[in-house]
Design an enzyme around this catalytic site. Structure first.
Site, PDB file in Angstrom:
ATOM      1  N   ASP A   1      38.405   7.225  22.810  1.00  0.00           N
ATOM      2  CA  ASP A   1      38.256   7.975  21.779  1.00  0.00           C
ATOM      3  C   ASP A   1      38.415   7.751  20.683  1.00  0.00           C
ATOM      4  O   ASP A   1      39.703   8.008  20.172  1.00  0.00           O
ATOM      5  CB  ASP A   1      37.232   8.940  21.849  1.00  0.00           C
ATOM      6  CG  ASP A   1      36.557   9.733  21.291  1.00  0.00           C
ATOM      7  OD1 ASP A   1      35.583  10.096  22.067  1.00  0.00           O
ATOM      8  OD2 ASP A   1      36.431  10.086  20.921  1.00  0.00           O
ATOM      9  N   ILE A   2      37.893   7.536  18.995  1.00  0.00           N
ATOM     10  CA  ILE A   2      38.386   7.256  17.498  1.00  0.00           C
ATOM     11  C   ILE A   2      38.829   8.842  17.802  1.00  0.00           C
ATOM     12  O   ILE A   2      37.593   9.426  17.604  1.00  0.00           O
ATOM     13  CB  ILE A   2      37.538   6.925  17.123  1.00  0.00           C
ATOM     14  CG1 ILE A   2      37.006   5.545  17.797  1.00  0.00           C
ATOM     15  CG2 ILE A   2      37.579   6.856  15.073  1.00  0.00           C
ATOM     16  CD1 ILE A   2      36.626   4.562  16.896  1.00  0.00           C
TER      17      ILE A   2
ATOM     18  N   GLU B   1      31.339   6.622  19.290  1.00  0.00           N
ATOM     19  CA  GLU B   1      32.887   6.158  19.160  1.00  0.00           C
ATOM     20  C   GLU B   1      33.533   6.059  20.646  1.00  0.00           C
ATOM     21  O   GLU B   1      34.884   5.949  20.321  1.00  0.00           O
ATOM     22  CB  GLU B   1      33.435   6.977  18.104  1.00  0.00           C
ATOM     23  CG  GLU B   1      33.909   8.674  18.515  1.00  0.00           C
ATOM     24  CD  GLU B   1      32.753   9.278  18.760  1.00  0.00           C
ATOM     25  OE1 GLU B   1      32.948  11.071  18.993  1.00  0.00           O
ATOM     26  OE2 GLU B   1      31.633   9.134  18.830  1.00  0.00           O
TER      27      GLU B   1
END
Length: 733
Positions: free
Chosen positions: A608-609, A651
């Protein structure tokens, strides 16, 4: 109050999402507050609640989309005849365990005489299940849920009465938030039905689902009928007095053709007694149906070149067509009947020629006459038989079953009686009798079985050209062709293209009106557009199209482009061009099964960003999309060819690592993390401004029962990485 419910679907979806995510946000805040505490039990309770909400939302969206696409070309679901009593009994049975939990009693009042409607069976069953489950959820404990069905003014009314608990005061506009009602509204809109809600001050509620009877083709079709109609048809067949006869000339020709001591001149003299028949035979003989270079001017010449059998067959074809109507009237579409019969005849002739048969006219006649028995139904009960044919062509309901239910006999049996009365050769009578069921002719000679199989294929090809269900008929053709004659794909291409090109000229020769004939490429495109995709591999589809380029190059090129775009949209994410969430799970299931079967390790990375929402709010969604695309590029370059990279959602990204153990998966994840941290992203971002948190999980010895559990474990490790400061890798223990 009593109102016919109307909804704005997209507003309802928006409100539902907003409500669910508000609840999620509250849970996240609670979790954050609890982080400082030593115990984790309460946090897990809230986490479980988040998972349940997500699962519920996913299931509801899935059902909504299923109902929404029912009447579009994206659905491959077909209608079928549904018993209303059985439908409600099945749904009630499936609800029993939920009823027991809530201590609610279901009381079911069914129809005294059952009604059958043509419905999307699974869709209506799922819809009623969700609606009733939602009612049970909000019903007063120990109360009764009363379901009564009746028929009023040509409408089937399903009345559902119950006592409802006081509504949740924290949620406004409660009804618009109920996906169950949304799904019901959508389904009933497709069926031209509606529902109403009545509610009182004491919590008493009544939901009435209204389904119009006009959806039923024939409400009593499912019940064997024993009235006068069955007796009439059977008596007509038994008596044979009212059955049509061949012309005197045609009957004489059939008789003479079976005799060994009849000369060509004798048969020619007999046919000449019918000038119209003579002219029609010479017209067909000199057409491309045979393709002779020299013109044949006399019957004797035709008999000498073609043989007695061929001339007999032509005489029969023309005589049979003359004995029945060819023009449609208000009650029955004879033109459509003969158009389909001719397509079957042309296909049968072409298949026979492909197999090296010398007398292809015999296969042509068998194909033309295979459904001749249906014209007896059309003669006496044209409107009813037209409805049966329509249901067969559009819904695929077996025609012989419907005929037997209605009249106690089917068209193949009637055709057999007719052909026997006309003293046709055994090979024709047997082909007519068994054209729908070649497997029943196992005791016949090899030649007869071969002709029956040819005619059966001809009937399937006619269905491909004219029926709605082109995908299933194309699949059936390939299955039967492989079973009977081992034709190649190229052979099937050739046959289908020849049928399309020869049908119109055959119609002119035999004076049958046909609509504009579609090329094989157009048929394939129509099947593809109407049903989503043909049940072929893309390699097969390309090969089919290449064969059609000579006649429809532009059309084939457009279809190839459409197929390519359809495939990409089905499995890839539009922004990052990685595999999408759905296809990720398809691939994961295959790898999971392979790893279990061969006892090989399988690893999964979820990532996950970090702070992506804040990033979007600061730099804008356009810059956010640039970051997502660049992260996708880095991921693709950081893994092996056999590894699978996907955009999981938003994301979040995921990677499947086949044959990879725990430590190796951690090394891959660390390499990805480091590359992203050391990348200066486009748009003027410096190194380190974009980071990523990763979690890994590994299956070594069947620790996980399902692919979902493997992903869930990696997701928990990802959550731990975020919890421990982000921009790091954690592995699930």
């Amino acid at each position: 109050m009593n109102n016919k419910v109307k909804m704005d679907y997209f507003s309802a979806i928006k409100n539902e999402l907003k409500a669910h995510f508000s609840l999620l946000l509250q849970d996240v805040k609670i979790l954050k507050d609890k982080m400082s505490g030593a115990g984790r039990e309460e946090e897990l309770v809230h986490l479980d609640r988040m998972i349940k909400i997500n699962n519920s939302l996913f299931q509801k969206l899935d059902k909504l989309l299923e109902i929404y696409t029912l009447d579009t070309r994206f659905s491959n679901v077909t209608r079928r005849k549904v018993s209303i009593n059985k439908l409600l009994s099945d749904v009630s049975r499936e609800l029993m365990r939920y009823v027991e939990e809530k201590k609610v009693k279901i009381k079911l009042g069914l129809l005294q005489k059952d009604i059958y409607l043509n419905l999307y069976e699974e869709a209506i069953k799922n819809t009623l299940f969700w609606v009733l489950l939602n009612i049970i959820k909000h019903a007063v404990p120990s109360s009764d849920l009363i379901i009564i069905v009746n028929e009023e003014d040509k409408i089937v009314k399903i009345k559902i009465s119950y006592l409802r608990k006081e509504r949740d005061k924290t949620i406004s506009n409660y009804r618009s938030l109920e996906f169950e009602n949304l799904i019901l509204e959508r389904y009933l809109k497709i069926e031209e039905g509606f529902y109403t809600i009545k509610s009182g001050d004491n919590g008493a509620c009544e939901l009435i689902v209204n389904l119009p009877l006009k959806m039923s083709k024939d409400l009593d079709k499912s019940i064997p009928q024993t009235g006068k109609k069955i007796v009439d048809i059977k008596e007509i067949i038994k008596d044979e007095k009212e059955l049509p006869s061949l012309s005197v000339v045609a009957a004489k020709v059939v008789s003479m053709a079976t005799s060994d001591d009849v000369s060509a001149s004798q048969i020619a003299e007999t046919i000449k007694k019918d000038p119209a028949l003579t002219a029609k035979i010479l017209k067909v003989v000199n057409s491309s149906f045979y393709g002779f270079r020299k013109q044949i001017t006399t019957l004797s010449q035709a008999i000498a070149i073609l043989g007695l059998s061929a001339v007999r067959t032509l005489s029969l074809c023309i005589s049979v067509l003359d004995r029945f109507p060819k023009k449609s009237d208000d009650s029955f579409n004879y033109q459509s009947f003969w158009e389909r019969s001719l397509a079957s005849a042309v296909a049968s002739k072409i298949i026979a020629g492909k197999l090296g048969e010398k007398e292809t006219e015999e296969a042509f006649l068998a194909g033309l006459m295979q459904n001749i028995g249906g014209l007896i139904f059309a003669k006496y009960y044209p409107e009813e038989y037209a409805k049966i044919l329509e249901e067969h062509y559009t819904l695929g309901t077996p025609i012989r079953e419907m005929e037997k239910r209605k009249w106690g006999i089917d068209h193949a049996e009637i055709g057999n009686v007719l052909s026997t009365k006309w003293s046709l050769p055994e090979i024709l009578t047997k082909s007519i009798r068994y054209h729908h069921s070649p497997e029943e002719a196992k005791d016949e000679s090899e030649k007869i079985r071969r002709t029956i199989n040819i005619v059966h294929l001809g009937d399937i090809i006619a269905s491909i050209i004219y029926d709605v269900n082109k995908k299933s008929n194309l699949t059936l053709l390939r299955e039967k062709v492989s079973q009977y004659f081992q034709f190649s794909e190229e052979d099937i291409d050739e046959i289908m293209n020849k049928v399309s090109s020869e049908l119109e000229e055959a119609a002119q020769n035999f004076e049958i009106s046909v609509s504009e004939t579609k090329s094989y490429a157009e048929i394939l495109q129509e099947a593809n557009l109407e049903l989503g995709k043909i049940n072929l591999t893309y390699e097969q589809m390309n090969r089919e199209l290449q064969k059609a380029i000579a006649k429809a190059e532009k059309l084939a090129e457009e279809l190839q482009k459409a197929n390519k775009k359809l495939k990409e949209q089905a499995i890839t994410d539009g922004l990052t061009e990685l595999y999408n969430h759905r296809f990720f799970f398809d691939l994961l299931e295959k790898e999971f099964s392979k790893s279990q079967r061969h006892k090989l390790p399988l690893s999964c990375i979820m990532m996950d960003i970090d702070f992506f929402k804040v990033f979007n709010d600061t730099y804008g969604h356009k810059q956010g999309d640039i970051v997502l695309k660049e992260v996708a590029r880095i991921l693709s370059e950081s893994v092996r060819d056999g590894d699978i990279v996907a955009r999981y959602g938003g994301e979040e990204f995921s990677v499947i690592l086949p044959k990879t153990e725990k430590e190796s998966a951690r090394i891959v994840a660390e390499r990805i993390r480091r590359k992203i941290e050391e990348t200066a992203f486009p748009g003027g971002l410096e190194k380190g401004q974009v980071t990523i948190s990763l979690g890994t999980s590994t299956m070594l010895n069947d620790e996980y029962d399902t692919p979902g559990e493997l992903v869930e474990a990696a997701d928990k490790a990802l959550y731990k990485a975020k919890e421990n400061g982000r921009n790091r890798v954690e592995s699930f223990d």
